[in-house]
Scaffold this motif. Structure first.
Motif, PDB file in Angstrom:
ATOM      1  N   GLU A  89       0.831  -1.200   0.000  1.00 40.80           N
ATOM      2  CA  GLU A  89       0.000   0.000   0.000  1.00 40.80           C
ATOM      3  C   GLU A  89       0.870   1.256   0.000  1.00 40.80           C
ATOM      4  O   GLU A  89       0.587   2.220  -0.703  1.00 40.80           O
ATOM      5  N   LEU A  90       1.917   1.247   0.800  1.00 44.77           N
ATOM      6  CA  LEU A  90       2.781   2.426   0.900  1.00 44.77           C
ATOM      7  C   LEU A  90       3.655   2.605  -0.335  1.00 44.77           C
ATOM      8  O   LEU A  90       3.779   3.709  -0.874  1.00 44.77           O
ATOM      9  N   SER A 104       0.468  -4.085 -12.029  1.00 46.82           N
ATOM     10  CA  SER A 104       1.233  -3.223 -11.118  1.00 46.82           C
ATOM     11  C   SER A 104       0.311  -2.186 -10.480  1.00 46.82           C
ATOM     12  O   SER A 104      -0.755  -1.881 -11.010  1.00 46.82           O
ATOM     13  N   LYS A 105       0.742  -1.638  -9.347  1.00 46.15           N
ATOM     14  CA  LYS A 105      -0.068  -0.651  -8.638  1.00 46.15           C
ATOM     15  C   LYS A 105       0.835   0.404  -8.015  1.00 46.15           C
ATOM     16  O   LYS A 105       1.873   0.092  -7.425  1.00 46.15           O
ATOM     17  N   VAL A 106       0.418   1.647  -8.153  1.00 44.17           N
ATOM     18  CA  VAL A 106       1.146   2.767  -7.551  1.00 44.17           C
ATOM     19  C   VAL A 106       0.825   2.818  -6.062  1.00 44.17           C
ATOM     20  O   VAL A 106      -0.332   2.671  -5.655  1.00 44.17           O
ATOM     21  N   GLY A 107       1.848   3.010  -5.228  1.00 46.05           N
ATOM     22  CA  GLY A 107       1.646   3.115  -3.791  1.00 46.05           C
ATOM     23  C   GLY A 107       1.318   4.548  -3.374  1.00 46.05           C
ATOM     24  O   GLY A 107       1.299   5.480  -4.180  1.00 46.05           O
ATOM     25  N   TRP A 108       1.077   4.716  -2.076  1.00 46.10           N
ATOM     26  CA  TRP A 108       0.682   6.024  -1.561  1.00 46.10           C
ATOM     27  C   TRP A 108       1.779   7.063  -1.712  1.00 46.10           C
ATOM     28  O   TRP A 108       1.499   8.245  -1.941  1.00 46.10           O
ATOM     29  N   PHE A 109       3.033   6.654  -1.593  1.00 43.30           N
ATOM     30  CA  PHE A 109       4.121   7.619  -1.748  1.00 43.30           C
ATOM     31  C   PHE A 109       4.142   8.186  -3.162  1.00 43.30           C
ATOM     32  O   PHE A 109       4.295   9.397  -3.357  1.00 43.30           O
ATOM     33  N   VAL A 143      11.044   1.706  -3.552  1.00 43.21           N
ATOM     34  CA  VAL A 143      11.179   0.530  -4.411  1.00 43.21           C
ATOM     35  C   VAL A 143       9.896  -0.269  -4.261  1.00 43.21           C
ATOM     36  O   VAL A 143       9.546  -0.708  -3.161  1.00 43.21           O
ATOM     37  N   ARG A 144       9.169  -0.424  -5.363  1.00 40.73           N
ATOM     38  CA  ARG A 144       7.924  -1.179  -5.305  1.00 40.73           C
ATOM     39  C   ARG A 144       8.187  -2.632  -4.915  1.00 40.73           C
ATOM     40  O   ARG A 144       9.254  -3.188  -5.217  1.00 40.73           O
ATOM     41  N   VAL A 145       7.218  -3.256  -4.265  1.00 41.28           N
ATOM     42  CA  VAL A 145       7.321  -4.669  -3.935  1.00 41.28           C
ATOM     43  C   VAL A 145       7.403  -5.460  -5.244  1.00 41.28           C
ATOM     44  O   VAL A 145       6.599  -5.269  -6.155  1.00 41.28           O
TER      45      VAL A 145
END
Length: 347
Positions: A89-90, A104-109, A143-145
Motif C-alpha cells: 500500500e505504501l 502493477s499498482k502505484v503506492g501512496w508515496f 522501491v515497489r514490492v
C-alpha cells in the motif's frame, strides 16, 4: 474566527475522525500560529494528540498553506492494513510480486508525489516496514514490492499518532532512528477539555451544519445547555462533540436545545469534575460558563456588575484589608481605592 473542515464534510465518517477545527481558544490560536510558521517548509511534521482531536485536519491545513498546495494530498491510516499488505500500500507493487498481483499498482508515496503524504497512526507500522520507511525518508526514493528499480519521490511527510511513541521506542515496538527522523517538527494537539474556548464555537458550527442537512430551524442554545457542554470532559474530543450535536438535533423539538437532548454520560462528567475539581483549567471553565450565562441574558451594566462582584468579593474575603485585597487582585492600592469609592464602600 478561523475554522477548517474537510473539502466534503458529508463524506467524512464521524466514527473515524473529527470534521472541523476552530481556533478560538488561546491554545488553538497558538496551534494555528505554529502551523502558519512551519507550513512553508518541507520539514517532516509529527502530530500527536488523542483520538478525535483533528490530526488529519491539521495535516491538511499544513498542506493548504504550503508551496505544495497545488499538489496532491494523500492520507493513509497505517493501522488499517495487515502487516502483509501495508508495504504494498505504501510503496506499490509490480505485476507478479505476490499471488493475486495481476498488474502493477502505484503506492501512496507515488500517489502523493509533488504533494503531502499523511501517515496516521504511524505507531502501528510493523518493525519490518519501519526499516523500509526510514530508508525512503533518507534516500527520497521508493522501491515497489517485486521490483529492484528505485523510483525518486518528492513528498512531504506528515505523521501522526495517538500513542506515546517514546514509550513505544523504550518497549522496542518502534525504531528510535525512525522516531527522530519523523519528529523534526512536533505538533501537540491539546484535547478539547483543555481548550474550553473552542467548545461553544464548534457546537454552533455543528448545529448550523446539521440544521442545514436536516432542513430544520436552528434551535436556541439555552444557558444550561451551554453549561453542560462546558462541564463535560469530552473523552472523544471533537468527534464526540459532533456526534452529540447531531443526535441532539434529531431528538429536540427544534425551538431550543436542552441538556436532556445531549444525552451526556453523567458518570463521565461527574468523574472528570471530581478529578479536576481544583485545577486552574476547571476553575477557569466554571468562570467562563458563568459569564456565558450572563452574556446570553444581556443584563444592563454587565461590566459594572462583574467588576463590582470581583472587587467587593475580594474586599470581603480579605476582611476589608486594602493592602491584602490589592495584592490578591494584582492591582495597586490606589486603583483599588478608586474602585471602592466608585462602589461607595469607602469615602
Amino acid at each position: 474566527m478561523p475554522i477548517i473542515t474537510f473539502p466534503d464534510p458529508q463524506k467524512v465518517s464521524l466514527s473515524i475522525r473529527a470534521s472541523a477545527l476552530v481556533f478560538a481558544d488561546p491554545a488553538s490560536q497558538a496551534l494555528l500560529s505554529l502551523i502558519e510558521r512551519i507550513a512553508p517548509s518541507d520539514a517532516t511534521a509529527f502530530i500527536q494528540g488523542e483520538t478525535g482531536t483533528g490530526k488529519e485536519l491539521v495535516a491538511r491545513h499544513l498542506h493548504d498553506l504550503s508551496p505544495r498546495r497545488n499538489g496532491p494530498f494523500a492520507a493513509i491510516n497505517c493501522g488499517a492494513f495487515s502487516e502483509t499488505l501495508v508495504e504494498s500500500e505504501l510503496f506499490g507493487y509490480e505485476r507478479g510480486a505476490f499471488t493475486g498481483a495481476v498488474g502493477s499498482k502505484v503506492g501512496w508515496f507515488e500517489s502523493a508525489n509533488g504533494g503531502t503524504l499523511f501517515l496516521d497512526e504511524i505507531g502501528d507500522l510493523p518493525l519490518s516496514t519501519q526499516v523500509k520507511l526510514l530508508r525512503v525518508l533518507q534516500e527520497r526514493e521508493i522501491v515497489r514490492v517485486g521490483s529492484r528499480k528505485p523510483t525518486p519521490i518528492d513528498v512531504r511527510l506528515v505523521a501522526a499518532t495517538n500513542v506515546d511513541l517514546e514509550e513505544a521506542v523504550r518497549a522496542g515496538r518502534f525504531r528510535e532512528d525512525l522516531y527522530y527522523r519523523i519528529n523534526v517538527v512536533p505538533i501537540q494537539l491539546v484535547p478539547l477539555r483543555d481548550r474550553p474556548g473552542d467548545i461553544l464555537p464548534l457546537a454552533r458550527h455543528f448545529i448550523s451544519t446539521y440544521r442545514n442537512r436536516l432542513q430544520t430551524d436552528e434551535p436556541e442554545l439555552l444557558p444550561e445547555t451551554i453549561a453542560a457542554l462546558h462541564a463535560y470532559p469530552w473523552p472523544g474530543n471533537i468527534r464526540e462533540l459532533e456526534n452529540v450535536i447531531h443526535r441532539a438535533l434529531l431528538v429536540c423539538d427544534g425551538s431550543a436545545l436542552r441538556p436532556s437532548h445531549l444525552h451526556l454520560p453523567a458518570i463521565a462528567a461527574s468523574n472528570a469534575t471530581t478529578e479536576r475539581r481544583d485545577s486552574p483549567v476547571t476553575e477557569f471553565c466554571t468562570l467562563e460558563r458563568t459569564l456565558e450565562s450572563l452574556y446570553e441574558k444581556e443584563p444592563e451594566g454587565l461590566y459594572d456588575l462583574v467588576n463590582k462582584a470581583l472587587i467587593v468579593g475580594a474586599y470581603v474575603h480579605c476582611r476589608e484589608n486594602q493592602v491584602q485585597t490589592a495584592r490578591l487582585l494584582g492591582i495597586s492600592r490606589n486603583v483599588l481605592r478608586t474602585h471602592l469609592k466608585h462602589f461607595g464602600l469607602i469615602d
